[in-house]
Scaffold this motif. Sequence first.
Motif, mmCIF file in Angstrom:
data_model
loop_
_atom_site.group_PDB
_atom_site.id
_atom_site.type_symbol
_atom_site.label_atom_id
_atom_site.label_comp_id
_atom_site.label_asym_id
_atom_site.label_seq_id
_atom_site.Cartn_x
_atom_site.Cartn_y
_atom_site.Cartn_z
ATOM 1 N N GLY A 1 -5.733 104.514 -34.143
ATOM 2 C CA GLY A 1 -5.115 103.251 -33.748
ATOM 3 C C GLY A 1 -5.237 102.190 -34.818
ATOM 4 N N GLY B 1 -16.137 93.079 -37.334
ATOM 5 C CA GLY B 1 -15.286 93.946 -36.512
ATOM 6 C C GLY B 1 -15.565 93.762 -35.027
ATOM 7 N N ALA B 2 -14.593 94.137 -34.217
ATOM 8 C CA ALA B 2 -14.742 94.004 -32.762
ATOM 9 C C ALA B 2 -15.775 94.985 -32.219
ATOM 10 C CB ALA B 2 -13.398 94.220 -32.080
ATOM 11 N N LYS B 3 -15.953 96.110 -32.908
ATOM 12 C CA LYS B 3 -16.949 97.075 -32.432
ATOM 13 C C LYS B 3 -18.333 96.447 -32.400
ATOM 14 C CE LYS B 3 -15.703 101.836 -33.065
ATOM 15 N NZ LYS B 3 -15.517 102.922 -34.029
ATOM 16 N N TYR C 1 -11.850 102.928 -23.823
ATOM 17 C CA TYR C 1 -12.260 103.017 -25.228
ATOM 18 C C TYR C 1 -13.704 103.500 -25.216
ATOM 19 C CZ TYR C 1 -12.987 101.589 -30.065
ATOM 20 O OH TYR C 1 -13.273 101.571 -31.400
ATOM 21 N N TYR D 1 -17.688 101.532 -25.202
ATOM 22 C CA TYR D 1 -18.413 100.798 -24.145
ATOM 23 C C TYR D 1 -19.522 101.666 -23.546
ATOM 24 C CZ TYR D 1 -13.758 98.640 -24.392
ATOM 25 O OH TYR D 1 -12.581 98.108 -24.825
ATOM 26 N N ASN E 1 -10.658 96.346 -20.634
ATOM 27 C CA ASN E 1 -9.960 96.180 -21.911
ATOM 28 C C ASN E 1 -8.499 95.954 -21.550
ATOM 29 O OD1 ASN E 1 -8.687 98.715 -24.104
ATOM 30 N ND2 ASN E 1 -8.922 96.565 -24.591
ATOM 31 N N ASN F 1 -6.206 100.148 -24.349
ATOM 32 C CA ASN F 1 -6.317 101.398 -25.099
ATOM 33 C C ASN F 1 -7.077 102.350 -24.180
ATOM 34 O OD1 ASN F 1 -6.782 103.449 -26.913
ATOM 35 N ND2 ASN F 1 -8.238 102.324 -28.178
ATOM 36 N N ASP G 1 -12.560 93.127 -23.343
ATOM 37 C CA ASP G 1 -12.171 93.369 -24.732
ATOM 38 C C ASP G 1 -10.668 93.079 -24.824
ATOM 39 O OD1 ASP G 1 -11.361 94.491 -27.132
ATOM 40 O OD2 ASP G 1 -12.530 96.331 -26.906
ATOM 41 N N TYR H 1 -6.181 93.494 -28.199
ATOM 42 C CA TYR H 1 -4.727 93.705 -28.320
ATOM 43 C C TYR H 1 -3.933 92.541 -27.721
ATOM 44 C CZ TYR H 1 -6.036 98.423 -29.648
ATOM 45 O OH TYR H 1 -6.583 99.509 -30.312
ATOM 46 N N SER I 1 -8.667 92.945 -36.463
ATOM 47 C CA SER I 1 -8.239 94.249 -36.999
ATOM 48 C C SER I 1 -6.795 94.597 -36.678
ATOM 49 C CB SER I 1 -9.121 95.359 -36.426
ATOM 50 O OG SER I 1 -10.443 95.189 -36.841
ATOM 51 N N LYS I 2 -6.408 94.384 -35.423
ATOM 52 C CA LYS I 2 -5.093 94.860 -34.979
ATOM 53 C C LYS I 2 -4.034 93.787 -35.233
ATOM 54 C CE LYS I 2 -7.725 98.105 -33.164
ATOM 55 N NZ LYS I 2 -7.792 99.518 -33.426
ATOM 56 N N ARG J 1 -13.112 94.292 -41.375
ATOM 57 C CA ARG J 1 -14.201 94.156 -40.420
ATOM 58 C C ARG J 1 -14.440 92.703 -40.034
ATOM 59 N NH1 ARG J 1 -13.287 97.283 -38.233
ATOM 60 N NH2 ARG J 1 -15.235 97.578 -37.136
ATOM 61 N N TYR K 1 -0.161 102.172 -27.671
ATOM 62 C CA TYR K 1 -0.488 103.515 -27.210
ATOM 63 C C TYR K 1 0.379 103.936 -26.036
ATOM 64 C CZ TYR K 1 -4.617 102.164 -29.845
ATOM 65 O OH TYR K 1 -5.445 101.720 -30.834
HETATM 66 C C1 LIG Z 1 -10.098 98.547 -27.384
HETATM 67 C C2 LIG Z 1 -10.676 98.481 -28.750
HETATM 68 N N1 LIG Z 1 -11.719 97.677 -28.993
HETATM 69 C C3 LIG Z 1 -12.271 97.600 -30.208
HETATM 70 C C4 LIG Z 1 -11.802 98.360 -31.264
HETATM 71 C C5 LIG Z 1 -12.483 98.281 -32.587
HETATM 72 O O1 LIG Z 1 -12.015 97.224 -33.351
HETATM 73 P P1 LIG Z 1 -12.613 96.920 -34.784
HETATM 74 O O2 LIG Z 1 -11.941 97.849 -35.743
HETATM 75 O O3 LIG Z 1 -12.304 95.489 -35.043
HETATM 76 O O4 LIG Z 1 -14.075 97.173 -34.728
HETATM 77 C C6 LIG Z 1 -10.714 99.208 -31.059
HETATM 78 C C7 LIG Z 1 -10.213 100.049 -32.163
HETATM 79 O O5 LIG Z 1 -9.496 100.992 -31.989
HETATM 80 C C8 LIG Z 1 -10.137 99.259 -29.774
HETATM 81 O O6 LIG Z 1 -9.099 100.062 -29.518
#
Ligand SMILES: Cc1ncc(COP(=O)(O)O)c(C=O)c1O
Length: 406
Positions: A46, A106-108, A132, A135, A180, A184, A212, A215, A244-245, A253, A331
């Motif tokens: 993605g 990054g969101a992660k 996703y 979590y 989310n 995704n 989250d 998107y 990121s998206k 990041r 998606y």
């Molecule tokens: C729902 C969701 N959250 C977080 C992320 C991660 O984002 P990042 O690359 O900013 O860490 C993704 C990446 O695919 C995602 O789909």
Amino acid sequence: MTGNPPSLNLSPEVLSIMGETGFAYLAKAREIKEKKGIPIYSFGIGQPDFPTPKHIVEAAKQALDEGFTGYTETAGIPELREAIADYLNERYHGEVSPEEIVVTPGAKTAIYLALASYITEGDEVVIVEPSYYAYAMVVKMRRGKPVFAAADFVPGKGFVINTDKILEKITGKTKAIVINNPHNPTGSIFSPSQIDGLVEIAREKGILLVSDEIYDNFVFQGKFKSLLEYEDWRDTSVVVNGFSKTFSMTGWRLGYVVARKEVIPRLKALAVTMYSCATSFVQKAGVAALRGDWTPVREMVQEFKERAELLHNELSKIPGFESYLPHGAFYLYPRISSLLEMTGLTTEEFVNYLLEEKGVVILPGASFPDKAGVNHVRFSFATSKDVIKKGTSLIREAVEELLNKQ
Ligand SMILES: Cc1ncc(COP(=O)(O)O)c(C=O)c1O
């Protein structure tokens, strides 16, 4: 000496987590390409296939030229937190202050920060599935228990949140609910009334909502409602988002957490322990992204909307694929139960057949925990229309071959 001394054993938490399937299939596809020399048509990972807009790149270059390369404030440079607050407030009117934001790599990392700050051993966390994968992994890392509540698949429409199923999963140990939206792996947007239902549960039961919303700019149809639109968001919610998206900045990041002011000092204590700060010059690029020209974002989203329609139309022609038009994210997660029945294959076997015989990468539904998606497959349409056309025609060919074998 035979075997490892116990001190070299990894922790049970680390042993219990799975990696990201999208990355694993990327590696598999590279192998197949090398071994067989066939072209790869990937609907796997993605990641927007657009370059980061030029003015964002220029802002990072300028920051580097000006020597902006040291540590920054852990929560993020003030001008970035202000830009994020302005962005959120213009869209969602939640009166978020820059002091309620922690910038992350990054969101992660934002997901980790948000969940690890609240979850401890024995806590149950209800996760709307399919989900996703990260979590549930963070919950496990904290010795919490992921409890999955399935969204309903409505043929022809996509996925909807079922609040009754969520309520059934709530016990005295439930600490949080994770959602989310836009979603995704399904490409669904949960409607404002579905989100109202979740907020109502959070208010009544005193359960935290972790949302989250990475998107939030990929909305093709219908209305996306952020948790920040609720006046009392501070009493119910923690929101994760990132760059990121929206700005095609996956490798840069940059993400963030929004939470009520009182908890920010603790989030910062965890953040400084994990990563000190997000990369300095990337934060400057983030300011340029939010404050600069959004034309490239709008153009990309328009292109994704067209791809959503193209992919849905093409998949609708393939026997055994129950497709629907995705309303957001990038998606599509069709159900393929009848195809599996007709061919006698499992989802994984079908996905592997496509990769090995046709060079087409899609992901098995169960990569998105827990089990609601076992008979689904995920397509990312962050790829060109040509790849969509060629890839789906190869899938059609593969399905015809498999059905002819029966
Ligand atoms: C729902 C969701 N959250 C977080 C992320 C991660 O984002 P990042 O690359 O900013 O860490 C993704 C990446 O695919 C995602 O789909």
